[in-house]
Design a protein around this motif. Structure first.
Motif, mmCIF file in Angstrom:
data_model
loop_
_atom_site.group_PDB
_atom_site.id
_atom_site.type_symbol
_atom_site.label_atom_id
_atom_site.label_comp_id
_atom_site.label_asym_id
_atom_site.label_seq_id
_atom_site.Cartn_x
_atom_site.Cartn_y
_atom_site.Cartn_z
ATOM 1 N N HIS A 75 -4.801 4.258 3.377
ATOM 2 C CA HIS A 75 -3.834 3.346 2.766
ATOM 3 C C HIS A 75 -4.430 2.808 1.462
ATOM 4 O O HIS A 75 -5.449 2.121 1.472
ATOM 5 N N ASP A 76 -3.794 3.138 0.350
ATOM 6 C CA ASP A 76 -4.263 2.715 -0.970
ATOM 7 C C ASP A 76 -3.417 1.566 -1.492
ATOM 8 O O ASP A 76 -2.186 1.607 -1.415
ATOM 9 N N ASP A 77 -4.051 0.556 -2.033
ATOM 10 C CA ASP A 77 -3.348 -0.532 -2.704
ATOM 11 C C ASP A 77 -2.560 0.050 -3.876
ATOM 12 O O ASP A 77 -3.090 0.826 -4.682
ATOM 13 N N VAL A 78 -1.281 -0.322 -3.990
ATOM 14 C CA VAL A 78 -0.423 0.319 -4.990
ATOM 15 C C VAL A 78 -0.843 -0.008 -6.424
ATOM 16 O O VAL A 78 -0.689 0.812 -7.329
ATOM 17 N N VAL A 79 -1.381 -1.197 -6.644
ATOM 18 C CA VAL A 79 -1.792 -1.570 -8.000
ATOM 19 C C VAL A 79 -3.068 -0.842 -8.385
ATOM 20 O O VAL A 79 -3.168 -0.265 -9.481
ATOM 21 N N MET A 80 -4.047 -0.841 -7.505
ATOM 22 C CA MET A 80 -5.297 -0.150 -7.813
ATOM 23 C C MET A 80 -5.066 1.348 -7.959
ATOM 24 O O MET A 80 -5.718 2.010 -8.782
ATOM 25 N N HIS A 81 -4.113 1.876 -7.192
ATOM 26 C CA HIS A 81 -3.772 3.294 -7.340
ATOM 27 C C HIS A 81 -3.182 3.560 -8.723
ATOM 28 O O HIS A 81 -3.485 4.589 -9.349
ATOM 29 N N ALA A 82 -2.370 2.624 -9.220
ATOM 30 C CA ALA A 82 -1.711 2.813 -10.517
ATOM 31 C C ALA A 82 -2.705 2.818 -11.673
ATOM 32 O O ALA A 82 -2.447 3.458 -12.701
ATOM 33 N N THR A 140 0.829 -1.202 0.000
ATOM 34 C CA THR A 140 0.000 0.000 0.000
ATOM 35 C C THR A 140 0.863 1.251 0.000
ATOM 36 O O THR A 140 2.056 1.214 0.279
ATOM 37 N N ARG A 141 0.235 2.351 -0.324
ATOM 38 C CA ARG A 141 0.843 3.671 -0.194
ATOM 39 C C ARG A 141 -0.076 4.498 0.702
ATOM 40 O O ARG A 141 -1.298 4.327 0.690
ATOM 41 N N THR A 142 0.513 5.375 1.495
ATOM 42 C CA THR A 142 -0.264 6.187 2.430
ATOM 43 C C THR A 142 -0.436 7.592 1.871
ATOM 44 O O THR A 142 0.519 8.195 1.378
ATOM 45 N N ARG A 143 -1.652 8.092 1.939
ATOM 46 C CA ARG A 143 -1.912 9.450 1.462
ATOM 47 C C ARG A 143 -2.728 10.214 2.506
ATOM 48 O O ARG A 143 -3.480 9.632 3.302
ATOM 49 N N LYS A 144 -2.569 11.516 2.490
ATOM 50 C CA LYS A 144 -3.337 12.384 3.374
ATOM 51 C C LYS A 144 -4.728 12.606 2.771
ATOM 52 O O LYS A 144 -4.879 12.728 1.558
ATOM 53 N N THR A 145 -5.729 12.659 3.622
ATOM 54 C CA THR A 145 -7.104 12.844 3.136
ATOM 55 C C THR A 145 -7.608 14.268 3.278
ATOM 56 O O THR A 145 -8.653 14.617 2.734
#
Length: 235
Positions: free
Chosen positions: A122-129, A104-109
């Protein structure tokens, strides 16, 4: 820091075989949930102890476990096969690895919690891509994105864990839904799972072993994050 690497195999005793559909179900999400509960039976001596072990399913009722405590005898498993895990590693060593991870990657909301802290997601890195692709194109692009995003994620892990990535391949990527959710399907808890393998080169062995004991990625309770290693053949 003492670590133990164990292999646990489900018992073939009739009393355990009778429960096989419950403790080792075929459906993947249910299996991960059941295995997560099952493995606690080998570390249940102190009810207040935190989960201090990582595990990986090898299928057919076999599990590898990396732990800070020796597993105890359990009626659900054969006698544990346990060895001290203290590899002699040096800077520059090359290791083959396999890793099943929830990357996952962490992002601010932009939101804050009731206590005033900044809320993060926390976003899944593949779905984020592939998030900006049309829905109809995402399935076709998923594995290519998994290879690129998976390697980038692993390189980021290496920066913080004392290793460099020489080779990283993604054998599989899937999305697993956890069972027993109540409510709309859209709200069902689920996570992406990357199966990675390749070669890493150690830069800081002590840091690497420390991070290895903690596991890589998230969803560690459900069988992710344990990196299995062995020495690589000479380049």
């Amino acid at each position: 820091m003492s670590l133990y690497l164990s292999r646990l195999t489900l018992s073939r005793a009739p009393s355990v075989e009778a429960l096989k559909r419950l403790i080792d179900p075929e459906e993947r999400g249910r299996a991960q949930d059941a295995h997560h509960r099952l493995l606690w039976s080998a570390f249940a001596g102190d009810p207040d102890a935190p989960r201090d072990f990582l595990w990986r399913s090898e299928g057919n009722g076999r599990f590898f476990v990396l732990s800070r405590r020796r597993p105890a005898d359990s009626p659900f498993f054969d006698q544990p096969e346990v060895k001290d895990f203290a590899p002699a590693l040096a800077p520059g060593d090359r290791l083959d690895f396999v890793l099943r991870a929830n990357a996952t990657r962490t992002r601010k909301t932009g939101e804050t919690t009731a206590s005033g802290k900044e809320r993060r997601k926390h976003d899944d890195v593949v779905m984020h891509a592939i998030r900006d692709l049309p829905k109809g194109a995402r399935a076709e692009a998923r594995m290519a994105a998994a290879g690129t995003a998976g390697r980038a994620w692993l390189e980021g892990q290496g920066t913080r864990a004392g290793f460099a990535v020489e080779l990283a391949e993604v054998a599989d990527y899937s999305v697993v839904a956890l069972p027993d959710h109540r409510g709309p399907r859209r709200g069902q808890p689920q996570f992406g799972v990357l199966d990675l393998s390749g070669v890493i080169r150690l830069e800081d062995p002590a840091l690497f072993l420390d991070r290895m004991a903690q596991g890589f990625g998230r969803a560690k309770s459900f069988g992710h994050g344990l990196m299995m290693i062995r020495r690589a053949r000479p380049a």
